[in-house]
Design an enzyme around this catalytic site. Sequence first.
Site: not given
Length: 545
Positions: A96, A196, A247, A321-322
């Site tokens: 990530d 990200d 993302e 995870h968000d």
Amino acid sequence: MADFKNKVIYQIYPKSFCDTNHDGIGDINGIISKLDYLQELGVDMIWMCPIFASPQRDSGYDIKDYYHIDPIFGTMKDLEHLIAEAKKKNIDLMFDMVFNHTSTEHEWFQKALKGNEKYKNYYFFKKGKDGKLPTNWDSKFGGKAWKYVPEFNEYYLHLYDEKQADLNWKNEEVRNELIKIINYWLDKGIRGFRFDVINNIDKREFTDSSDGIGKQYYCDQPKVHDYLHELNTKSFGLVEGTVTVGEMSATSVENCIGYTRPDNKELDMVFSFHHLKVDYLNKDKWTSMPFDFQELKDLLNTWQVKMQGGNGWNALFWNCHDQPRSVSRFGNDKKYRKESAKMLATTIHMMRGTPYIYQGEEIGMTNHYFTDIQQYKDVESINAYRILKEKGLDEKDIHQILQEKSRDNSRTPMQWDSSLNGGFSDVKPWLQSNQNYKDINVENDLKDSDSIFRYYQKLIQLRKTYKIISDGSYVPFLENHEVIFAYKRYYQDEELIVLNNYYDENTTVNIPHVQEYKVLISNYKEHNLKDTLTLRPYETIVLYK
Ligand code: GLC
Ligand code: CA
């Protein structure tokens, strides 16, 4: 370019996966201990949320050293061991890369704070304008996006938390540093990269925006394409078999086609989030509202059809995870937990794109329903709580909103078995386990041939067996049906019809000549294939001819 069309990627939130050294925090050795489990599920790649050295203000998305592993997760040796052990099972690792910003504890930022001009130019330090901030932009984690530094009488930009300073991608030295980081991890054997919030890296112009948010000056700006192309051609694009995903926050389908069409040489695929905002009242996340089913369908259909038309590629997902847990959000986490978890999985896995499974999704883990703000650990949730309080909302209403929207819902420890803390750790976990681990856990699911886990396993195998799933075209079906989300896939002379009932009552649908099809997968056992089909509560059925 890697063949990623028939791959399935599993996302691990390392803090909450498995703790082996008894500190209540998941670690790399914990992941190694569960590789057999992941191999049995059948996934090809593991995306790990950041494990780099970090003060953990935003759970590792605030990186202070991209070349070192945070000691809470283990050592470089552990990581090398993980890479090697995973390879033996044909599983690759995806890292990530948080490149929009660094932690303010990063050496570059620390040097900048000491007045070093070279490093000040790695970030955005700006003077205020007429006694006001340099721009009126919002931070995504509450408040404004500028933090004052008295020594310089200047502000630095932070689109996220004030401890996450935005990097200046206009500066070639910054871009070269980032290319070097990717190449370092490629050398170590990392074969996947998730970038990200990568569509926020081009701050086109520092101007006040009329809405006070500012996105039109930093989101999806033209240079993002150039920067990604440069990364591609100088790092991951040089190594056969890498997989990349960006993302994309608040993005457009047109830009995502650009980011992913192979001839542009940018990324392989994108995460977009529009379909996960259908329960935002007036576009505000921190509200409570039942999801808008028609809007959900329209958005997913639009993205499927347009990305296909432009030769782009989607990452397919409900959870990460968000996001809160999908079975609690779009399904029914009580009476129909099993049915609705399988139905939601089918919706995504039969689409055109690459599916991602977030840890625990494959056993139908649910939202936690915390009742006290002290239980939350997530910086965004804690900020939201404060802001909602300031707005004068009732404590009870605030809790309901957090229970539905907080990122901590997905960050609770993985539920392995019915022992203390769900087998995640034998000491108090950093974030409280969901108490339903006694029923909902991996051990139970592995014993049950009809479990959610076994169903995911089958979905993954189907993608690897039927080209129509990985390569077929996508056509929406029954677009305005009130409770069914349906679509068709085509490949050569084959056809797939995917039918999903999103509600808890029976419904019927007319499929002419349905007897000519076979049932590829379903969450109910018996089927009576008649031209008028009845779908039971949360039923999913995939017909193939
Ligand atoms: C991404 C991450 C999220 C993080 C944010 C800032 O959205 O997924 O967890 O807080 O970026 O880095
Ligand atoms: Ca640990």
